[in-house]
Design a protein around this motif. Structure first.
Motif: not given
Length: 265
Positions: A116-143
């Motif tokens: 849900d967090a990845i989808l939210r960041e991908m659809d967001s226009s907030s600053p640094a949303n791409d970087r946030a997406t990458l961090h959540y993807l990293g957490l997915l890899g850790v999971w």
């Protein structure tokens, strides 16, 4: 997003949408050129992964590395998300395929929250949303890494038959366009066609020839629906000796000629 964007190739797709245009798009044997994670949240069915067939149900996570042949049933009650990481992803991901049955409620919730967090960041226009997406993807890899480690004590090592079929499907994915038959594939693997077929039936309930034909016809269907290439060219590109032989093989498996399949809505 421009081509240099590190998350430009990332896609999250509802699993029922993968079958849009026909269930053959998910059920036939084929491989992706990028890592993929299937997260099932509802329903059940069977999946063949690297030549071995198992059942799946809700809260199952299936990681599929690039080039690994697979196909799975997707009925009307099956729901979940497919994560396509992109060919150029630098997220740390497993090198081998894994089928994880998540039994802890917290772990399943953690996956749902992360997606849900990845989808939210991908659809967001907030600053640094791409970087946030990458961090959540990293957490997915850790999971994934943690769940694989947790499941390791209970995972049975594949027997000789499953190891052979995994080698066969890997070779098949690389060379299915070559025109080789089961006998030629078996020779490359150092076994007899009879032994290869016996092992395929043991691992996934289908003979070696069925896996080969399934992969060829999937590619034929894809080319017929996604390109305007002539039928004769498609037949040649897939190693068929003649357009007539290709048409007979296609019609036997699909129930329609290649031209009729292309015209169908």
């Amino acid at each position: 997003m421009n081509e240099q964007n590190p998350v430009s190739q990332l896609r999250l797709v509802a699993i029922p949408r993968l079958a849009a245009g026909g269930r053959w798009r998910v059920e036939a044997m084929r491989a992706y050129s990028e890592p993929c994670l299937l997260w099932f949240t509802k329903g059940q069915g069977r999946i063949t992964l690297a030549g071995s067939t198992r059942g799946y149900t809700a809260n199952n996570a299936i990681f599929i590395p690039p080039g690994v042949m697979h196909g799975f049933e997707v009925g009307p009650q099956v729901f979940g998300t497919a994560v396509f990481f992109g060919k150029d992803t630098d997220i740390t991901l497993p090198k081998e395929p894994h089928h994880l049955r998540i039994r802890e409620t917290f772990a399943a919730q953690e996956m749902n929250i992360t997606l849900d967090a990845i989808l939210r960041e991908m659809d967001s226009s907030s600053p640094a949303n791409d970087r946030a997406t990458l961090h959540y993807l990293g957490l997915l890899g850790v999971w994934l890494e943690r769940q694989i480690a947790k499941a390791a004590p209970d995972v049975q090592k594949p027997d000789a038959a499953k190891r052979l079929v995994a080698r066969y499907t890997s070779l098949l994915e690389k060379e299915f366009r070559s025109g080789m038959g089961v006998a030629e594939f078996a020779a490359k693997l150092g076994v007899t066609p009879t032994h290869l077929t016996r092992c395929c039936k043991q691992a996934c309930g289908r003979p070696a020839s069925a896996l080969l034909h399934d992969r060829l016809i999937f590619e034929a269907r894809r080319l017929l629906t996604e390109t305007d290439l002539p039928v004769g060219f498609i037949a040649s590109s897939l190693g068929f000796t003649s357009p007539a032989y290709f048409t007979r093989a296609f019609q036997h498996q699909v129930g329609k000629s290649p031209s009729a399949f292309r015209r169908a809505p």
